[in-house]
Design an enzyme around this catalytic site. Structure first.
Site, PDB file in Angstrom:
ATOM      1  N   ARG A  77     -40.624 -38.167  54.882  1.00  0.00           N
ATOM      2  CA  ARG A  77     -39.524 -40.153  55.364  1.00  0.00           C
ATOM      3  C   ARG A  77     -41.221 -41.038  56.020  1.00  0.00           C
ATOM      4  O   ARG A  77     -41.458 -40.535  56.733  1.00  0.00           O
ATOM      5  CB  ARG A  77     -38.752 -39.103  56.794  1.00  0.00           C
ATOM      6  CG  ARG A  77     -37.960 -40.671  57.263  1.00  0.00           C
ATOM      7  CD  ARG A  77     -37.370 -40.455  58.475  1.00  0.00           C
ATOM      8  NE  ARG A  77     -36.797 -41.725  58.360  1.00  0.00           N
ATOM      9  CZ  ARG A  77     -37.034 -42.211  59.917  1.00  0.00           C
ATOM     10  NH1 ARG A  77     -37.628 -41.897  61.022  1.00  0.00           N
ATOM     11  NH2 ARG A  77     -36.730 -43.809  60.693  1.00  0.00           N
ATOM     12  N   HIS A 121     -38.280 -50.376  59.529  1.00  0.00           N
ATOM     13  CA  HIS A 121     -39.229 -49.549  60.715  1.00  0.00           C
ATOM     14  C   HIS A 121     -39.823 -50.442  61.235  1.00  0.00           C
ATOM     15  O   HIS A 121     -41.276 -50.432  61.254  1.00  0.00           O
ATOM     16  CB  HIS A 121     -39.453 -47.824  60.126  1.00  0.00           C
ATOM     17  CG  HIS A 121     -39.511 -47.395  61.019  1.00  0.00           C
ATOM     18  ND1 HIS A 121     -39.752 -45.380  61.028  1.00  0.00           N
ATOM     19  CD2 HIS A 121     -40.213 -47.326  62.409  1.00  0.00           C
ATOM     20  CE1 HIS A 121     -39.947 -45.410  61.905  1.00  0.00           C
ATOM     21  NE2 HIS A 121     -40.356 -46.203  62.612  1.00  0.00           N
ATOM     22  N   GLU A 166     -34.046 -46.641  64.516  1.00  0.00           N
ATOM     23  CA  GLU A 166     -33.730 -47.423  65.527  1.00  0.00           C
ATOM     24  C   GLU A 166     -33.301 -48.111  66.263  1.00  0.00           C
ATOM     25  O   GLU A 166     -33.957 -49.302  67.279  1.00  0.00           O
ATOM     26  CB  GLU A 166     -34.746 -46.616  66.061  1.00  0.00           C
ATOM     27  CG  GLU A 166     -35.461 -44.990  66.454  1.00  0.00           C
ATOM     28  CD  GLU A 166     -36.187 -44.279  67.069  1.00  0.00           C
ATOM     29  OE1 GLU A 166     -37.401 -45.746  67.968  1.00  0.00           O
ATOM     30  OE2 GLU A 166     -36.978 -43.667  67.043  1.00  0.00           O
ATOM     31  N   ASN A 291     -33.412 -38.962  66.274  1.00  0.00           N
ATOM     32  CA  ASN A 291     -34.470 -39.381  66.694  1.00  0.00           C
ATOM     33  C   ASN A 291     -34.012 -39.089  67.938  1.00  0.00           C
ATOM     34  O   ASN A 291     -33.511 -40.005  68.559  1.00  0.00           O
ATOM     35  CB  ASN A 291     -35.132 -40.501  66.490  1.00  0.00           C
ATOM     36  CG  ASN A 291     -34.960 -40.936  65.359  1.00  0.00           C
ATOM     37  OD1 ASN A 291     -35.641 -39.903  63.637  1.00  0.00           O
ATOM     38  ND2 ASN A 291     -35.984 -42.194  65.047  1.00  0.00           N
ATOM     39  N   TYR A 293     -36.309 -37.194  71.598  1.00  0.00           N
ATOM     40  CA  TYR A 293     -37.751 -36.770  72.315  1.00  0.00           C
ATOM     41  C   TYR A 293     -37.458 -35.965  73.642  1.00  0.00           C
ATOM     42  O   TYR A 293     -37.899 -35.331  74.330  1.00  0.00           O
ATOM     43  CB  TYR A 293     -38.626 -37.931  72.411  1.00  0.00           C
ATOM     44  CG  TYR A 293     -39.122 -38.289  71.060  1.00  0.00           C
ATOM     45  CD1 TYR A 293     -39.944 -38.263  70.091  1.00  0.00           C
ATOM     46  CD2 TYR A 293     -38.389 -38.840  70.410  1.00  0.00           C
ATOM     47  CE1 TYR A 293     -41.129 -38.203  69.083  1.00  0.00           C
ATOM     48  CE2 TYR A 293     -38.617 -39.758  68.897  1.00  0.00           C
ATOM     49  CZ  TYR A 293     -39.646 -38.547  68.103  1.00  0.00           C
ATOM     50  OH  TYR A 293     -40.579 -39.395  67.493  1.00  0.00           O
ATOM     51  N   GLU A 349     -36.460 -37.057  63.278  1.00  0.00           N
ATOM     52  CA  GLU A 349     -37.499 -37.280  64.411  1.00  0.00           C
ATOM     53  C   GLU A 349     -37.304 -36.880  65.368  1.00  0.00           C
ATOM     54  O   GLU A 349     -36.413 -36.351  66.024  1.00  0.00           O
ATOM     55  CB  GLU A 349     -38.165 -38.593  64.585  1.00  0.00           C
ATOM     56  CG  GLU A 349     -38.447 -39.847  63.852  1.00  0.00           C
ATOM     57  CD  GLU A 349     -38.969 -40.895  64.493  1.00  0.00           C
ATOM     58  OE1 GLU A 349     -39.334 -40.873  65.332  1.00  0.00           O
ATOM     59  OE2 GLU A 349     -38.530 -41.876  63.890  1.00  0.00           O
TER      60      GLU A 349
HETATM   61  O1  IFM Z   1     -43.385 -43.639  67.000  1.00  0.00           O
HETATM   62  C1  IFM Z   1     -42.473 -43.860  67.039  1.00  0.00           C
HETATM   63  C2  IFM Z   1     -41.423 -43.949  65.670  1.00  0.00           C
HETATM   64  O2  IFM Z   1     -41.804 -44.924  65.290  1.00  0.00           O
HETATM   65  C3  IFM Z   1     -40.676 -44.423  66.144  1.00  0.00           C
HETATM   66  N1  IFM Z   1     -39.477 -43.098  67.201  1.00  0.00           N
HETATM   67  C4  IFM Z   1     -40.538 -42.703  67.998  1.00  0.00           C
HETATM   68  C5  IFM Z   1     -41.307 -42.425  67.490  1.00  0.00           C
HETATM   69  C6  IFM Z   1     -42.854 -41.974  69.028  1.00  0.00           C
HETATM   70  O3  IFM Z   1     -42.516 -43.243  69.886  1.00  0.00           O
END
Ligand code: IFM
Length: 443
Positions: A77, A121, A166, A291, A293, A349
């Site tokens: 990706r 992006h 995002e 995505n 985290y 992600e």
């Molecule tokens: O680095 C970023 C990415 O560009 C978008 N999602 C979160 C990642 C980590 O912060």
């Protein structure tokens, strides 16, 4: 020992974005983007760093693709830099930019790796920001032109399309909190940006369906689905409001559910909607990219601008200060599956930053990342058993790279980069993923 078992056709990928890895900022006819300009603002980026060179993937893509292949990944990706394709935002197409992405895709295909391209992006051509950027409806004509060029010139080599990465970050980090390019702090502009980025997604899908291309197309969100800090009704409602403001304003219009009332009525915020906009945004999509985290605990706070506040968490944090909450991924995927009625989902992600160093033995022993990845992959394997149509997983990131306002100070890669020499060192976590892909993912 917990063994990670995935379906045979599961997609295994790594993810990056153009500004974060390509470098060659003034080569190949590339135009200036908002991050080039923002990074020059004193104090905007840690240590005054920028993406001018980054990981130099523009020149080193062959080496990078070979590493992905060696590790067994079957998808990459990456994002297409709008200012490489149309340096002045709209108008003349830059053949050198197109040629770069064609070469990259050819290289991927040579190694049996699929090309998964994100159209946007975050590297908006600066000339468009000067006309108002995402806060101005005029940007949509230029975006339409750009995506059509991408489909025409790259459609035969791209295997999966992602419209926007995002939208939350584009609208809020860029126009509300000012910590990302273009560094603006203006609620009205941010709300306009929310609506226009949603429309940009709709336009990208609408125009795609007019072509003969058949690869899947979807969008990537970074959904915040916070948990209530206490069992009080007020905190439960705060969690709902926070999710509506951070996530549903982007996801719900695309799913045909309109803007959430918790935002339009309870928070009394409005978006510059014109007739036909909501239909345009709600184009059927082939998948949702997620995505993930972290997850936060939130509480009601009548004094806060959006009536909620983040509360301290107890979990261990990564170098970003983000609590490690694998259970939050499960909660989030179940919720997305419920609201989207079973649209296929990809983790586009997932990953973590740590202060990785190359050890005297020449290796990077990133044990904490292995643990993080194992915990989150265990959730992925588990939700598939629970019926969530999760089709693939892309680790963020292939390599340490330019982490936006943190510059090179945060390392998310499964490959270590020495930014002085551009030497690539495969971290232990990459070998862990290699073994997981091969069916031996166990801790
Ligand atoms: O680095 C970023 C990415 O560009 C978008 N999602 C979160 C990642 C980590 O912060």
């Amino acid at each position: 020992m917990e063994k990670l078992v995935f379906p045979k056709d599961f997609v295994w990928g790594t993810a990056t974005a153009s500004y974060q890895v390509e470098g060659a900022a003034r080569e190949g006819g590339r135009g200036e983007c908002i991050w080039d300009v923002f990074a020059r603002k004193p104090g905007a980026v840690n240590a005054g760093e920028n993406g001018d060179v980054a990981c130099d993937q523009y020149h080193r893509y062959e080496e990078d693709v070979a590493l992905m292949a060696e590790l067994g990944f079957n998808s990459y990706r990456f994002s297409i830099a709008w200012p490489r394709i149309i340096p002045t935002g709209s108008g003349k197409v830059n053949p050198e930019g197109v040629a770069y992405y064609r070469k990259l895709c050819d290289e991927l295909h040579k190694h049996n790796i699929k090309a998964c391209a994100t159209l946007y992006h975050w590297d908006l051509p600066q000339v468009l920001e000067e006309k108002g950027g995402w806060a101005d409806r005029g940007v949509l004509d230029a975006f339409e032109e750009y995506v059509k060029v991408c489909y025409e010139t790259l459609g035969d080599v791209i295997d999966t399309w992602i419209t926007i990465n995002e939208p939350f970050c584009v609208a809020y980090l860029g126009y509300l909190w000012g910590v990302h390019a273009p560094g603006q702090r203006d609620l009205n502009k941010a709300l306009a940006a929310v609506h226009h980025i949603n429309m940009a997604h709709g336009i990208a899908v609408r125009e795609y369906r007019k072509t003969k291309l058949k690869a899947p197309i979807g969008i990537t969100y970074n959904p915040a689905t916070p948990r209530p800090a206490t069992s009080s009704a007020a905190d439960a409602r705060a969690a709902d409001i926070s999710r509506a403001f951070n996530t549903e304003v982007f996801m719900f219009p695309a799913l045909g559910k309109g803007y959430p009332e918790l935002v339009t009525k309870d928070l009394n915020l409005s978006f510059p909607v014109q007739s036909g906009d909501m239909q345009l945004i709600a184009q059927p999509i082939d998948f949702i990219g997620v995505n993930y985290y972290t997850e936060h605990a939130v509480a009601a706070d009548e004094k806060a601008q959006f009536k909620t506040t983040n509360k301290p968490s107890w979990e261990t944090t990564t170098a970003m200060g983000w609590p490690i909450v694998p259970g939050g991924l499960e909660r989030q995927l179940l919720w997305i599956n419920e609201v989207s009625n079973g649209i296929p989902i990809y983790i586009t992600e997932n990953g973590c930053a740590y202060d990785d160093v190359v050890a005297p033995d020449g290796r990077v022993h990133d044990k904490e990342r292995i643990k993080y990845l194992h915990q989150h992959l265990a959730v992925c394997a588990d939700v598939i058993k629970k019926g969530v149509p999760l089709k693939g997983y892309f680790v963020w990131s292939l390599m340490d790279n330019f982490e936006w306002a943190f510059g090179y100070g945060r390392r998310f890669g499964i490959i270590h980069i020495d930014f002085k020499t551009q030497k690539r060192t495969v971290k232990d976590s990459a070998y862990f993923l290699r073994d997981t892909i091969a069916g031996y993912g166990e801790l």
